[in-house]
Design a protein around this motif. Structure first.
Motif, mmCIF file in Angstrom:
data_model
loop_
_atom_site.group_PDB
_atom_site.id
_atom_site.type_symbol
_atom_site.label_atom_id
_atom_site.label_comp_id
_atom_site.label_asym_id
_atom_site.label_seq_id
_atom_site.Cartn_x
_atom_site.Cartn_y
_atom_site.Cartn_z
ATOM 1 N N HIS A 34 -6.710 -2.101 26.515
ATOM 2 C CA HIS A 34 -7.155 -3.239 25.702
ATOM 3 C C HIS A 34 -6.956 -2.966 24.209
ATOM 4 C CE1 HIS A 34 -8.880 -5.704 28.949
ATOM 5 N NE2 HIS A 34 -9.189 -4.555 29.508
ATOM 6 N N ASP A 36 -3.578 -3.023 23.002
ATOM 7 C CA ASP A 36 -2.289 -3.601 22.598
ATOM 8 C C ASP A 36 -2.453 -4.936 21.888
ATOM 9 O OD1 ASP A 36 -3.013 -4.840 25.003
ATOM 10 O OD2 ASP A 36 -0.964 -4.892 25.781
ATOM 11 N N TYR A 37 -3.391 -5.765 22.309
ATOM 12 C CA TYR A 37 -3.576 -7.035 21.604
ATOM 13 C C TYR A 37 -4.468 -6.875 20.371
ATOM 14 C CZ TYR A 37 -7.753 -7.290 24.666
ATOM 15 O OH TYR A 37 -8.920 -7.024 25.356
ATOM 16 N N ASN A 38 -4.813 -5.631 20.060
ATOM 17 C CA ASN A 38 -5.495 -5.306 18.813
ATOM 18 C C ASN A 38 -4.595 -4.497 17.883
ATOM 19 O OD1 ASN A 38 -8.397 -6.303 19.101
ATOM 20 N ND2 ASN A 38 -8.109 -5.205 21.037
ATOM 21 N N GLN A 177 6.830 -11.428 26.751
ATOM 22 C CA GLN A 177 5.424 -11.628 26.403
ATOM 23 C C GLN A 177 5.174 -13.070 25.979
ATOM 24 O OE1 GLN A 177 4.054 -9.968 22.759
ATOM 25 N NE2 GLN A 177 1.875 -10.056 23.312
ATOM 26 N N ASN A 181 2.348 -15.433 27.523
ATOM 27 C CA ASN A 181 1.296 -16.003 26.683
ATOM 28 C C ASN A 181 1.380 -17.527 26.600
ATOM 29 O OD1 ASN A 181 1.123 -13.379 24.088
ATOM 30 N ND2 ASN A 181 0.572 -13.355 26.236
ATOM 31 N N SER A 188 -2.018 -11.859 27.178
ATOM 32 C CA SER A 188 -1.804 -10.414 27.275
ATOM 33 C C SER A 188 -1.153 -9.877 26.009
ATOM 34 C CB SER A 188 -0.906 -10.101 28.478
ATOM 35 O OG SER A 188 0.356 -10.712 28.311
ATOM 36 N N GLY A 189 -1.258 -8.558 25.825
ATOM 37 C CA GLY A 189 -0.548 -7.876 24.754
ATOM 38 C C GLY A 189 0.861 -7.522 25.185
ATOM 39 N N THR A 209 1.875 -0.756 19.024
ATOM 40 C CA THR A 209 2.117 -2.149 19.408
ATOM 41 C C THR A 209 2.225 -3.084 18.209
ATOM 42 O OG1 THR A 209 -0.235 -2.695 19.686
ATOM 43 C CG2 THR A 209 0.925 -1.785 21.604
ATOM 44 N N ARG A 210 1.934 -2.589 17.014
ATOM 45 C CA ARG A 210 2.102 -3.448 15.832
ATOM 46 C C ARG A 210 3.570 -3.585 15.460
ATOM 47 N NH1 ARG A 210 -1.873 -2.714 11.098
ATOM 48 N NH2 ARG A 210 -2.785 -4.566 12.065
ATOM 49 N N ARG A 248 -10.534 -10.656 24.472
ATOM 50 C CA ARG A 248 -9.576 -10.752 23.360
ATOM 51 C C ARG A 248 -10.156 -11.584 22.216
ATOM 52 N NH1 ARG A 248 -3.060 -11.511 23.423
ATOM 53 N NH2 ARG A 248 -2.811 -11.696 21.173
ATOM 54 N N GLU A 252 -10.885 -10.387 18.313
ATOM 55 C CA GLU A 252 -10.360 -11.090 17.148
ATOM 56 C C GLU A 252 -11.487 -11.510 16.204
ATOM 57 O OE1 GLU A 252 -8.146 -14.156 19.049
ATOM 58 O OE2 GLU A 252 -6.404 -12.862 19.448
#
Length: 403
Positions: A34, A36-38, A177, A181, A188-189, A209-210, A248, A252
């Motif tokens: 959890h 990757d989407y951060n 992705q 999405n 998902s990331g 992942t950035r 998620r 955020e």
């Protein structure tokens, strides 16, 4: 999966030969859940389990897809009519191979994934057209091992090659992705698609992942007398269907309240100060997990670089505790695997994937692996659970053309 079997099935379905066969693997995540989407760090490895796609181009604006795992038959779609629902209608839609799709409406069916990839390629201005596709897969579904990403990436790589799109692997992963999405509706990331597209045999993928900076890290546990077991609980709790999106959104909101672009930007050394600024206990726990999990990824990469794979065990255990207590995405079956494995001599264990069921990983001495597996199976039988499925996680190659 055998490319020749996919070719034979394709020929029986569509008549004639495919132009080629492409394969993309599932993945298991060593650490970095959890995150990757951060915009954080992850360390997945590709599994030997693959989705194989036999594909032939069409010039009539039609996409036909078929899965050997689905009872729904050949799904026929118009390329020009592929449109996602309005963003207000996007919802979490778990991947289910056996559910026929209604593309343009309910996104729960398996065919929405390859259809979404074609839509995403065309949305990006790429000249991808119709195709006949037959899929075969041995990636376990519902196990948190990225069966959906394997389906997307095998589709994307085939269309990339056949239509001469010249996409890099990271760009291909990004467009897959987008499909998940924006078309399917799963928030998902990027980790799953990057792992399926970019992993190398014998390595774990250390991924930022950035900016998608990546490093292939040697991961030869056998040379150290170790093994990494995947224990698929064969359970997926319905409670998790909407909870991923809630996690998620909470992350955020935590980043917004802390005034940072993403939780990756909260320094581990300043975590206590950051948590003191948050009044919502749920958001506080989510933030604590993400920041400490990024730190755990850094701990693992340091240990692997130092040639100390045995010492990552306690880091895995700490990651599970954080996912269980702070992020609240574990399940009784996952906790049972971890607790039983550790009590039976495992060096480390944790749940992997999105949670609420799925799989756990167990780091163990090879000499103890059979004993640990037997103990977990016995514990499941005693608890009245369905028998788990256990196999070694062999770091394998990413997506490729196989015929």
């Amino acid at each position: 999966m055998s490319p020749s079997d996919a070719v034979s099935a394709f020929s029986a379905l569509y008549g004639g030969e495919p132009e080629g066969v492409w394969a993309a693997p599932g993945r298991v995540n060593l650490i970095g859940e959890h995150t990757d989407y951060n915009a954080g760090f992850v360390m997945p490895l590709a599994l030997p389990h693959m989705t194989v796609a036999a594909v032939r181009r069409r010039d009539d604006g039609v996409l036909r897809v078929h899965s050997g795992d689905s009872p729904s038959g050949v799904v026929v779609l118009s390329v020009e009519s592929l449109d996602p629902p309005p963003s207000s209608q996007l919802r979490f839609a778990p991947f289910e191979q056996g559910v026929p799709p209604s593309v343009g409406g309910d996104r729960g069916g398996w065919a929405a994934y390859p259809a979404g990839v074609l839509w995403a390629l065309r949305k990006a201005g790429l000249s991808a057209g119709g195709a006949d596709i037959h899929f075969e897969s041995d990636v376990p579904t519902g196990a948190g091992l990225s069966s959906s990403a394997a389906l997307e990436v095998s589709t994307g790589l085939a269309l990339n090659d056949l239509y001469g799109l010249d996409l890099s692997r990271p760009r291909l992963a990004q467009l897959c992705q987008v499909a998940e999405n924006a078309f399917v509706g799963v928030p998902s990331g990027i980790m799953d698609q990057m792992a399926s597209a970019c992993c190398e045999a014998g390595h774990v993928l250390y991924l930022d992942t950035r900016d998608l900076t990546q490093r292939q890290v040697p991961f030869d546990l056998a040379a150290e007398g170790l093994t990494l077991l995947v224990v698929d609980t064969r359970v997926k709790h319905a409670l998790g269907d909407g909870e991923y999106a809630k996690r998620r959104a909470g992350c955020e909101e935590g980043a917004r309240l802390l005034g940072v672009p993403a939780l990756r930007d909260v320094p581990y050394t300043s975590l206590d100060d950051a948590l003191a600024r948050l009044t919502d206990p749920t958001i506080r726990r989510l933030v604590r997990h993400v920041v400490t999990e990024d730190h755990r990824v850094e701990e693992v990469i340091t240990l692997l670089d130092a040639g100390r794979p045995r010492d990552i065990g306690p880091v895995l255990v700490a990651g599970h505790a954080s996912l269980r207590d702070d992020f609240a995405v574990s399940a009784p079956e996952l906790d049972l695997v971890v607790d039983t494995a550790l009590a039976s001599g495992a060096l480390g264990a944790r749940m992997t994937g999105g949670g609420f069921g799925g799989s756990a990983i167990v780091l163990a001495e090879v000499s103890r692996a059979d004993r640990i597996q037997a103990a977990v199976e016995s514990a499941f039988a005693t608890a009245g659970h369905r028998a788990p499925r256990t196999f070694p996680a062999t770091p394998s190659a990413g997506a490729r053309r196989v015929a």
